[in-house]
Design a protein around this motif. Structure first.
Motif: not given
Length: 140
Positions: A48-53, A55-60, A67-71, A75-84
């Motif tokens: 299947a072709e799923y929506p792509a994560l 890449p973003v620049q996050i200012t905090d 960072g890399v956000r979930c479509p 959520i920023d899956v990279e910095n919150s370690e939410h990608l399996d």
């Protein structure tokens, strides 16, 4: 890159039951098809072709970082370690922040000693929805 995304539309709540009822009925009537159905569904999930994560620049707090956000949920899956990575055998391994390489556009999941690990798809654990790697990214 920007820090904002437009979330993907999601299926209606409980829509999976409308889809699964005929499959369960088919298996009940023809149990000999159960493994064929599982193999077919597994192949469809893999292909299947799923929506792509995204890449973003996050200012905090004045600090900017990649960072890399979930479509789906944003959520920023990279910095919150939410990608399996979901395994074909329903095992998963979390991809930590240090396993993302923005310069080479790769992720390097640590599968430990799982020589038999057979990745099926990526999953954002923030919303439990399937995603694909960002465009032009690969797994090492």
């Amino acid at each position: 890159m920007t820090d904002t995304i437009e979330p993907q539309p999601v299926a209606p709540k409980d829509a999976q039951w409308d889809v699964l009822i005929p499959v369960r009925d088919l298996i009940d009537k023809h149990p000999d098809l159960a493994l064929t159905i599982r193999e077919t569904v597994t192949q469809y999930v893999r292909d299947a072709e799923y929506p792509a994560l995204i890449p973003v620049q996050i200012t905090d707090d004045g600090e900017t970082y990649a960072g890399v956000r979930c479509p789906w949920c944003g959520i920023d899956v990279e910095n919150s370690e939410h990608l399996d990575v979901l395994d074909e055998n329903d095992r998963s391994t979390t991809i930590s922040a240090d396993e993302f390489d923005h310069d080479h556009r790769t992720v390097s999941p640590d599968y430990d000693d799982r020589g038999q690990f057979d990745g099926l798809c990526y999953v954002c654990t923030g919303c439990d929805r399937p995603v694909s790697l960002p465009t032009a990214w690969t797994e090492r």
